[in-house]
Design a protein around this motif. Structure first.
Motif, mmCIF file in Angstrom:
data_model
loop_
_atom_site.group_PDB
_atom_site.id
_atom_site.type_symbol
_atom_site.label_atom_id
_atom_site.label_comp_id
_atom_site.label_asym_id
_atom_site.label_seq_id
_atom_site.Cartn_x
_atom_site.Cartn_y
_atom_site.Cartn_z
ATOM 1 N N LEU A 414 0.834 -1.156 -0.079
ATOM 2 C CA LEU A 414 0.051 0.148 0.096
ATOM 3 C C LEU A 414 0.956 1.392 0.063
ATOM 4 N N ARG A 415 0.580 2.254 -0.542
ATOM 5 C CA ARG A 415 0.887 3.542 -0.775
ATOM 6 C C ARG A 415 0.008 4.469 -0.414
ATOM 7 N N TYR A 416 0.558 5.592 0.356
ATOM 8 C CA TYR A 416 -0.539 6.289 1.034
ATOM 9 C C TYR A 416 -0.376 7.742 0.517
ATOM 10 N N VAL A 417 -1.155 8.448 -0.028
ATOM 11 C CA VAL A 417 -0.950 9.813 -0.539
ATOM 12 C C VAL A 417 -1.935 10.832 0.194
ATOM 13 N N VAL A 418 -1.307 11.841 0.407
ATOM 14 C CA VAL A 418 -2.293 12.739 1.213
ATOM 15 C C VAL A 418 -2.479 14.306 0.370
ATOM 16 N N ARG A 419 -3.433 14.720 0.235
ATOM 17 C CA ARG A 419 -3.844 15.850 -0.533
ATOM 18 C C ARG A 419 -4.643 16.804 0.541
ATOM 19 N N HIS A 420 -4.692 17.965 0.149
ATOM 20 C CA HIS A 420 -5.102 19.012 1.078
ATOM 21 C C HIS A 420 -6.699 19.483 0.683
ATOM 22 N N LEU A 421 -7.563 19.613 1.644
ATOM 23 C CA LEU A 421 -8.739 20.244 1.575
ATOM 24 C C LEU A 421 -9.119 20.810 2.616
ATOM 25 N N PRO A 422 -8.422 21.806 2.924
ATOM 26 C CA PRO A 422 -8.643 22.639 3.957
ATOM 27 C C PRO A 422 -10.244 23.365 4.081
ATOM 28 N N HIS A 423 -10.926 23.127 5.061
ATOM 29 C CA HIS A 423 -12.243 23.646 5.085
ATOM 30 C C HIS A 423 -12.665 24.181 6.663
ATOM 31 N N HIS A 424 -11.885 23.866 7.672
ATOM 32 C CA HIS A 424 -11.957 24.335 8.928
ATOM 33 C C HIS A 424 -11.193 25.643 9.089
ATOM 34 N N PRO A 425 -11.427 26.479 10.077
ATOM 35 C CA PRO A 425 -11.082 27.715 10.265
ATOM 36 C C PRO A 425 -9.445 27.873 9.949
ATOM 37 N N HIS A 426 -8.798 26.711 10.894
ATOM 38 C CA HIS A 426 -7.229 27.056 10.602
ATOM 39 C C HIS A 426 -6.719 26.176 9.633
ATOM 40 N N GLY A 427 -7.552 25.414 8.739
ATOM 41 C CA GLY A 427 -7.373 24.593 7.727
ATOM 42 C C GLY A 427 -6.201 25.199 6.916
ATOM 43 N N PRO A 428 -6.468 26.237 6.097
ATOM 44 C CA PRO A 428 -5.838 26.835 5.333
ATOM 45 C C PRO A 428 -4.279 27.292 5.543
ATOM 46 N N LEU A 429 -4.161 27.695 6.635
ATOM 47 C CA LEU A 429 -2.877 28.133 7.288
ATOM 48 C C LEU A 429 -1.943 26.648 7.549
ATOM 49 N N ALA A 430 -2.749 25.988 8.293
ATOM 50 C CA ALA A 430 -1.897 24.448 8.490
ATOM 51 C C ALA A 430 -1.310 23.760 7.290
ATOM 52 N N ALA A 431 -2.581 23.870 6.144
ATOM 53 C CA ALA A 431 -2.154 23.150 4.719
ATOM 54 C C ALA A 431 -0.680 23.663 4.311
ATOM 55 N N ARG A 432 -0.638 25.234 4.299
ATOM 56 C CA ARG A 432 0.593 25.879 3.799
ATOM 57 C C ARG A 432 1.718 25.635 4.692
ATOM 58 N N ALA A 433 1.586 25.559 6.036
ATOM 59 C CA ALA A 433 2.571 25.036 6.816
ATOM 60 C C ALA A 433 3.201 23.724 6.557
ATOM 61 N N ALA A 434 2.420 22.724 6.451
ATOM 62 C CA ALA A 434 2.650 21.567 5.755
ATOM 63 C C ALA A 434 3.537 21.358 4.558
ATOM 64 N N GLU A 435 2.967 22.301 3.626
ATOM 65 C CA GLU A 435 3.910 22.354 2.436
ATOM 66 C C GLU A 435 5.103 23.155 2.780
ATOM 67 N N ALA A 436 5.170 24.107 3.466
ATOM 68 C CA ALA A 436 6.342 24.652 3.935
ATOM 69 C C ALA A 436 7.591 24.007 4.624
#
Length: 541
Positions: A414-436
């Motif tokens: 099994l290979r596991y892939v994560v993609r972002h779908l931020p929809h909670h209040p802090h989601g967009p910032l946390a997604a950018r932090a993960a990419e940083a």
């Protein structure tokens, strides 16, 4: 039938609390279509029957309601191959339809009203509201009040279906509360370590507190209503004696043709045209993946009045009278014609306008790219699991432990892939932090670390996590605010929209979107099915 309309009321409350009616534009469109789907059929019936006048006019209420169960059954048989979003639209529409229909029954088809029992019934409704406001989790107080309400309404002379639906609307509904689920898990652990009657009772209470009383009552009553209440009512009221010239009399009866015209044409024109005009005027919007051809097909199926229509006929004419038998035959004929008409419209919509489905996409768009996507496990693994996540989502695989279960089961297959779908209040910032963090080769350590700290996702918290993980903090802050990182997150959001992912978590197994429960067990079953080569069956699971 009080139970039937009580269940409808429960469903309506759920839709307002955390369903389709939370979206104001869709709720508005459903209200417009629902009102038109009641008014136009009634008008058509009056126009057909009105010329002859007499007692036949009393049956106008028989064309206003839709039998939701039969309509959805017909949709599953004659509708598009995938019709999930159309189904949601029709359910939302029938919420309004049923509420108006049951209000009409309660107001226009009730007996002589007695004030004292009516005051008792109103007091029960107030009591239900107060108990709901107190956030009482136990179902017993609600059930007790509803039983008293039912008895009082029967004595008052008002048809009990109205208060049945109002009672359902007053039972509180809310999304599952994660902290109560966590508390229930601790109670189960106590039972596991020391099984006893008291700890088992505590587990049951804890599990009940995690789910709203509305959803629990709906779960208890849904199947008995579908399997017992509706069929028994239909069998008791649908019998038509075709002897003695009933068919010939019905063919010449304005009531029969009023029922047929009101249900078949009235529903089609009322719902279809009102929806078309509302969308074009910007008063509402259709669910994604649903075209107007599918809407008209669904509008035609809404002409299946059956249960509600038979109820009104029994109140307006008495089912055993001549008018009652003629009206009942009209309802049954309308049921067949509405189904055939809906099937025909769906076929035309698929052929002429390409509306082969009326649902969100089921296939991952775009495919997994090792050069761009974050992959855990061998890049050439036999199985691929893609999850759209939000770092503030309490039900994503890393928050629930589902990923650990799956990895333990499938290992390097099994290979596991994560993609972002931020929809909670802090989601967009946390997604950018993960990419940083990914810019410094630390995406997976960041993911594992931050998912255990969902309660603290402010900017200062994220910068602190970068320091704890040993990242270059200055470079992290620069990347956090960069257009490149924002574009990378936006790429995943665009992929989610194109793939039919609306909320987190959403899973794709070998490119096929999973629907239904998403705990480790159904995920395992879908992965096993895919491993055996049953991808088509898995996608339909």
């Amino acid at each position: 039938m009080v139970v039937f309309f009580f269940v409808v009321g429960l469903e309506v409350r759920q839709e307002f609390a955390h369903g389709a009616l939370r979206d104001s534009s869709r709720a508005r469109l459903a209200a417009i279509a629902g009102v038109a789907g009641v008014a136009v059929p009634a008008l058509v019936y009056v126009l057909v029957v009105g010329a002859s006048g007499g007692e036949g006019l009393r049956g106008w209420g028989a064309v206003v309601g839709t039998d939701t169960a039969f309509m959805l059954g017909a949709l599953a048989i004659v509708g598009p191959r995938l019709s999930g979003q159309l189904r949601v639209f029709l359910l939302t529409l029938t919420v309004v339809d049923d509420f108006l229909a049951v209000s009409i029954i309660g107001v226009f088809y009730s007996d002589e009203i007695r004030p004292v029992p009516l005051l008792v019934a109103l007091g029960c409704l107030v009591a239900l509201w107060l108990v709901g406001r107190s956030r009482q989790w136990s179902a017993a107080p609600y059930v007790g009040i509803v039983i008293v309400l039912w008895l009082a309404t029967l004595s008052s002379g008002i048809h009990a279906s109205l208060t049945g639906m109002i009672a359902g609307l007053l039972i509180p509904a809310y999304p599952t509360q994660r902290h109560k689920v966590v508390a229930a898990r601790q109670l189960f652990r106590d039972f596991w370590q020391s099984p006893s009657a008291s700890s088992a009772r505590a587990v049951g209470r804890g599990l009940s507190k995690g789910v709203s009383v509305n959803e629990r009552l709906h779960e208890y009553l849904r199947l008995p209503t579908a399997l017992l209440v509706v069929p028994i009512f239909a069998l008791a009221n649908a019998g038509v004696d075709l002897g003695g010239g009933v068919v010939a009399d019905s063919l010449g009866s304005p009531v029969t043709w009023g029922l047929i015209a009101g249900l078949v044409l009235g529903k089609l024109l009322g719902i279809g045209i009102a929806t078309l005009l509302a969308v074009r005027m910007g008063a509402g919007r259709l669910p994604e993946g649903v075209g107007m051809g599918s809407v008209f097909g669904g509008a035609a199926l809404s002409g299946i009045g059956f249960t509600v229509s038979l109820l009104v006929i029994s109140l307006a004419f008495d089912s055993s009278s001549d008018l009652g038998r003629q009206a009942t035959l009209g309802v049954l004929v309308a049921m067949v014609l509405a189904t055939v008409l809906g099937w025909s419209i769906f076929k035309v919509a698929a052929r002429r306008w390409g509306e082969e489905t009326a649902d969100l996409p089921m296939t991952l768009d775009s495919p997994v790219d090792p050069e761009v996507d974050h992959i855990r496990g061998p890049e050439d693994a036999r199985l691929t699991l893609v999850e759209f996540v939000d770092f503030e989502c309490e039900y994503c695989a890393h928050a629930t432990g589902s990923w650990e279960d799956l990895h333990g089961r499938f290992g390097d297959d099994l290979r596991y892939v994560v993609r972002h779908l931020p929809h909670h209040p802090h989601g967009p910032l946390a997604a950018r932090a993960a990419e940083a963090a990914a810019k410094q080769g630390m995406f997976w350590p960041w993911l594992d670390f931050v998912f255990t700290r969902q309660h603290a996702l402010e900017r200062e918290d994220l910068i602190g996590y970068a320091a704890e993980l040993g990242l270059d903090v200055e470079a992290f802050i620069e990347d956090l605010d960069s257009d490149e990182v924002a574009a990378r997150v936006q790429r995943d959001i665009a992929s989610a929209e194109a793939s039919g992912a609306k909320m987190t978590p959403t899973f794709f197994v070998d490119g096929c979107r999973m629907v239904g429960s998403y705990d480790a067990r159904p995920l395992t079953e879908m992965l096993e099915s895919s491993r055996r080569g049953g991808r088509t069956q898995a996608a339909k699971a």
